[in-house]
Design a protein around this motif. Sequence first.
Motif, PDB file in Angstrom:
ATOM      1  N   UNK A   1       0.833  -1.205   0.000  1.00 25.19           N
ATOM      2  CA  UNK A   1       0.000   0.000   0.000  1.00 25.19           C
ATOM      3  C   UNK A   1       0.872   1.261   0.000  1.00 25.19           C
ATOM      4  N   UNK A   2       0.384   2.287  -0.741  1.00 21.56           N
ATOM      5  CA  UNK A   2       1.086   3.556  -0.741  1.00 21.56           C
ATOM      6  C   UNK A   2       1.091   4.109   0.664  1.00 21.56           C
ATOM      7  N   UNK A   3       2.198   4.793   1.032  1.00 21.86           N
ATOM      8  CA  UNK A   3       2.305   5.318   2.376  1.00 21.86           C
ATOM      9  C   UNK A   3       1.572   6.626   2.526  1.00 21.86           C
ATOM     10  N   UNK A   4       0.300   6.557   2.815  1.00 23.30           N
ATOM     11  CA  UNK A   4      -0.467   7.766   3.030  1.00 23.30           C
ATOM     12  C   UNK A   4      -1.425   7.522   4.184  1.00 23.30           C
ATOM     13  N   UNK A   5      -1.334   8.357   5.189  1.00 20.34           N
ATOM     14  CA  UNK A   5      -2.177   8.212   6.366  1.00 20.34           C
ATOM     15  C   UNK A   5      -2.900   9.512   6.649  1.00 20.34           C
ATOM     16  N   UNK A   6      -4.014   9.365   7.345  1.00 18.76           N
ATOM     17  CA  UNK A   6      -4.806  10.530   7.740  1.00 18.76           C
ATOM     18  C   UNK A   6      -5.086  10.453   9.224  1.00 18.76           C
ATOM     19  N   UNK A   7      -5.109  11.622   9.861  1.00 14.87           N
ATOM     20  CA  UNK A   7      -5.470  11.665  11.276  1.00 14.87           C
ATOM     21  C   UNK A   7      -6.242  12.945  11.578  1.00 14.87           C
ATOM     22  N   UNK A   8      -7.245  12.857  12.445  1.00 20.36           N
ATOM     23  CA  UNK A   8      -7.767  11.631  13.016  1.00 20.36           C
ATOM     24  C   UNK A   8      -8.591  10.852  11.995  1.00 20.36           C
ATOM     25  N   UNK A   9      -8.975   9.655  12.306  1.00 19.21           N
ATOM     26  CA  UNK A   9      -9.825   8.887  11.409  1.00 19.21           C
ATOM     27  C   UNK A   9     -11.298   9.205  11.640  1.00 19.21           C
ATOM     28  N   UNK A  10     -11.620   9.582  12.845  1.00 21.10           N
ATOM     29  CA  UNK A  10     -12.986   9.957  13.177  1.00 21.10           C
ATOM     30  C   UNK A  10     -12.933  11.160  14.112  1.00 21.10           C
ATOM     31  N   UNK A  11     -13.885  12.081  13.903  1.00 17.94           N
ATOM     32  CA  UNK A  11     -13.935  13.230  14.804  1.00 17.94           C
ATOM     33  C   UNK A  11     -15.361  13.748  14.880  1.00 17.94           C
ATOM     34  N   UNK A  12     -15.765  14.071  16.093  1.00 20.67           N
ATOM     35  CA  UNK A  12     -17.033  14.735  16.344  1.00 20.67           C
ATOM     36  C   UNK A  12     -16.710  16.078  16.950  1.00 20.67           C
ATOM     37  N   UNK A  13     -17.283  17.128  16.406  1.00 15.69           N
ATOM     38  CA  UNK A  13     -17.011  18.462  16.909  1.00 15.69           C
ATOM     39  C   UNK A  13     -18.296  19.279  16.914  1.00 15.69           C
TER      40      UNK A  13
ATOM     41  N   UNK B   1       2.244  11.648  -8.348  1.00 13.64           N
ATOM     42  CA  UNK B   1       3.416  12.186  -9.022  1.00 13.64           C
ATOM     43  C   UNK B   1       2.882  12.884 -10.264  1.00 13.64           C
ATOM     44  N   UNK B   2       3.663  13.082 -11.245  1.00 10.31           N
ATOM     45  CA  UNK B   2       3.204  13.854 -12.400  1.00 10.31           C
ATOM     46  C   UNK B   2       2.997  12.993 -13.638  1.00 10.31           C
ATOM     47  N   UNK B   3       2.828  11.682 -13.441  1.00  8.49           N
ATOM     48  CA  UNK B   3       2.815  10.808 -14.607  1.00  8.49           C
ATOM     49  C   UNK B   3       1.456  10.232 -14.971  1.00  8.49           C
TER      50      UNK B   3
ATOM     51  N   UNK C   1       5.706   8.863   0.313  1.00  4.65           N
ATOM     52  CA  UNK C   1       6.059   8.566  -1.082  1.00  4.65           C
ATOM     53  C   UNK C   1       6.866   9.682  -1.740  1.00  4.65           C
ATOM     54  N   UNK C   2       6.999  10.801  -1.066  1.00  5.13           N
ATOM     55  CA  UNK C   2       7.720  11.954  -1.614  1.00  5.13           C
ATOM     56  C   UNK C   2       7.083  12.477  -2.910  1.00  5.13           C
ATOM     57  N   UNK C   3       5.750  12.321  -3.008  1.00  2.00           N
ATOM     58  CA  UNK C   3       5.060  12.837  -4.180  1.00  2.00           C
ATOM     59  C   UNK C   3       4.868  14.340  -4.071  1.00  2.00           C
TER      60      UNK C   3
END
Lengths: 116, 113
Positions: B1-13, B95-97, B27-29
């Motif tokens: 899997x491409x190395x991409x993470x998000x945080x938080x995964x869930x949020x209530x505000x 990336x740009x391809x 990935x240095x993209x």
Amino acid sequence: DQQVKQNSPSLSVQEGRISILNCDYTNSMFDYFLWYKKYPAEGPTFLISISSIKDKNEDGRFTVFLNKSAKHLSLHIVPSQPGDSAVYFCAASLINSGGSNYKLTFGKGTLLTVNP
Amino acid sequence: DAGITQSPRHKVTETGTPVTLRCHQTENHRYMYWYRQDPGHGLRLIHYSYGVKDTDKGEVSDGYSVSRSKTEDFLLTLESATSSQTSVYFCAISDSTSGGPTAFGPGTRLLVL
């Protein structure tokens, strides 16, 4: 103004047969077209793309056909497998005058169900 | 899997509260994007970045700002959250391809009460 349209909200096919997912667009200036699949509660997965200067691109079981005169593209999946069941998004991108940036416009998706 | 993470995964505000979502890639993209997904709308571009400190607006940018101080991090801020910003937010990279994003993060579910 919906520039990228997927007119079939759902498609059901038998395992082993061909799945054909369709997409229409209105902007003749689009530079690339891309297909993604998405499972529930996951991010989209990139499948295949095609430049506007080509009419076909193939990658394994996936082939994308582009008909510029009709402003239509299609994704063929052969043979279809139950694991292909997902929502498929068509998208189109524009490259800016600098030749590097692009913005993606998505269709609303087609739910593909592959029955065993 | 491409190395991409998000945080938080869930949020209530709550309405009126500022919220920041983070996207991190290994990935240095060059290109990074923020999308939101809503029923009946598919995926819509909020903002994107074409390099460190280089960002631009997408089709639904009102009420959102972004920052990219490092190649690997792209932050999305809801300046004063509203109920209409309840959505699933996806970060993407490329990336740009390929003419567009080639990997998406797992998504952040945001509920604004």
